[in-house]
Design a protein around this motif. Sequence first.
Motif, PDB file in Angstrom:
ATOM      1  N   MET A   1       0.629  -1.341  -0.178  1.00  0.00           N
ATOM      2  CA  MET A   1      -0.014  -0.118   0.171  1.00  0.00           C
ATOM      3  C   MET A   1       1.301   1.258   0.309  1.00  0.00           C
ATOM      4  N   ASP A   2       0.212   1.673  -0.504  1.00  0.00           N
ATOM      5  CA  ASP A   2       1.020   2.819  -0.860  1.00  0.00           C
ATOM      6  C   ASP A   2       0.539   4.572   0.345  1.00  0.00           C
ATOM      7  N   VAL A   3       1.309   4.564   1.868  1.00  0.00           N
ATOM      8  CA  VAL A   3       1.159   5.241   2.488  1.00  0.00           C
ATOM      9  C   VAL A   3       1.450   6.526   2.429  1.00  0.00           C
ATOM     10  N   ALA A 191     -11.948  -2.947  -8.211  1.00  0.00           N
ATOM     11  CA  ALA A 191     -11.716  -1.722  -8.422  1.00  0.00           C
ATOM     12  C   ALA A 191     -10.427  -0.903  -9.212  1.00  0.00           C
ATOM     13  N   ASP A 192     -10.159  -0.346 -10.509  1.00  0.00           N
ATOM     14  CA  ASP A 192      -8.707  -0.021 -10.734  1.00  0.00           C
ATOM     15  C   ASP A 192      -7.562   0.404  -9.420  1.00  0.00           C
ATOM     16  N   THR A 193      -8.474   1.840  -8.751  1.00  0.00           N
ATOM     17  CA  THR A 193      -7.413   2.556  -8.111  1.00  0.00           C
ATOM     18  C   THR A 193      -8.199   2.795  -6.788  1.00  0.00           C
ATOM     19  N   ILE A 194      -7.617   1.976  -5.398  1.00  0.00           N
ATOM     20  CA  ILE A 194      -8.076   3.025  -4.059  1.00  0.00           C
ATOM     21  C   ILE A 194      -7.616   4.087  -3.457  1.00  0.00           C
ATOM     22  N   VAL A 195      -8.362   4.431  -3.141  1.00  0.00           N
ATOM     23  CA  VAL A 195      -8.201   5.941  -2.578  1.00  0.00           C
ATOM     24  C   VAL A 195      -9.028   5.938  -1.629  1.00  0.00           C
ATOM     25  N   MET A 196      -8.040   5.235   0.079  1.00  0.00           N
ATOM     26  CA  MET A 196      -8.891   5.731   1.106  1.00  0.00           C
ATOM     27  C   MET A 196      -8.271   6.546   2.318  1.00  0.00           C
ATOM     28  N   VAL A 230      -3.465   0.698  -3.935  1.00  0.00           N
ATOM     29  CA  VAL A 230      -4.184   1.337  -2.443  1.00  0.00           C
ATOM     30  C   VAL A 230      -3.560   2.523  -2.685  1.00  0.00           C
ATOM     31  N   GLU A 231      -3.889   3.762  -2.843  1.00  0.00           N
ATOM     32  CA  GLU A 231      -3.185   4.836  -2.135  1.00  0.00           C
ATOM     33  C   GLU A 231      -4.112   5.325  -0.414  1.00  0.00           C
TER      34      GLU A 231
END
Length: 242
Positions: A1-3, A191-196, A230-231
Amino acid sequence: MDVSIFADAGEASSALASRVAELLRRIPALVLGLPAGRTPIATYTELCRLHAAGEADFSQATVFLLDEFVGLDASHSGSFRRFVGQHLLSGINVDPERVHSLDGLASDPGVECERYEEAIAACGGLNLLLLGIGVNGHVGFNEPGQTLNARTHRTVLLEETRAENASLFGGAQNRVPREALSIGMGAILRADTIVMIATGERKASAVAGMVRGPLTTQLPASFLQLHRRVEVYLDRAAATAL
Ligand code: GLP
């Protein structure tokens, strides 16, 4: 994950809104999945500002809301449809025909869930999914438990989740519906990209489980570790247990 860890919730929210606007410029017909919850309000406010400034055009975008309480119609003050309408949709130029939500009053919730699953598939799936996280690690209304559902489903809310949502019902937990409809982990992970986004110390433990913990149905957000893109946008307080 990209945190990414930001100084405060305002900075995390602005960075996330800028990221959404950037993707929207790249893919004008973006298919967006959107949550309710207090956390994304600042992001939604900033997206409305970016739209007013001519930097975010939603005219070709499609929106799917993630979840809804059973028994509430879209105009009820506690409904998630009304919530996202008030905080975001009323301030941007998305075509109302392209705003999808689960019908909490559907006479057959099973049929309604299948309809929703097919509607998302007919749009080619979600390009960008914005997520919050529950204190207990839920995403959408995929609650911790023995099992997780891949498909859109009806779910019984945990009491802790009803307590968390009481503010939508004048602070009265007993007025929060006992059940909800929610998209499942399948559509989330496709989903292609997840932003949390997660802010505040109360989310720190769930965030740590999501990023570093074992994959477990007891912390549904941990399954996001299976996703390639996931960002995670955090303020310092939400990152304290990492
Ligand atoms: C709600 C929603 C989730 C949301 C979460 C956190 O019940 N079903 O989509 O992410 O709980 O909400 P908040 O941001 O208010 O803490």
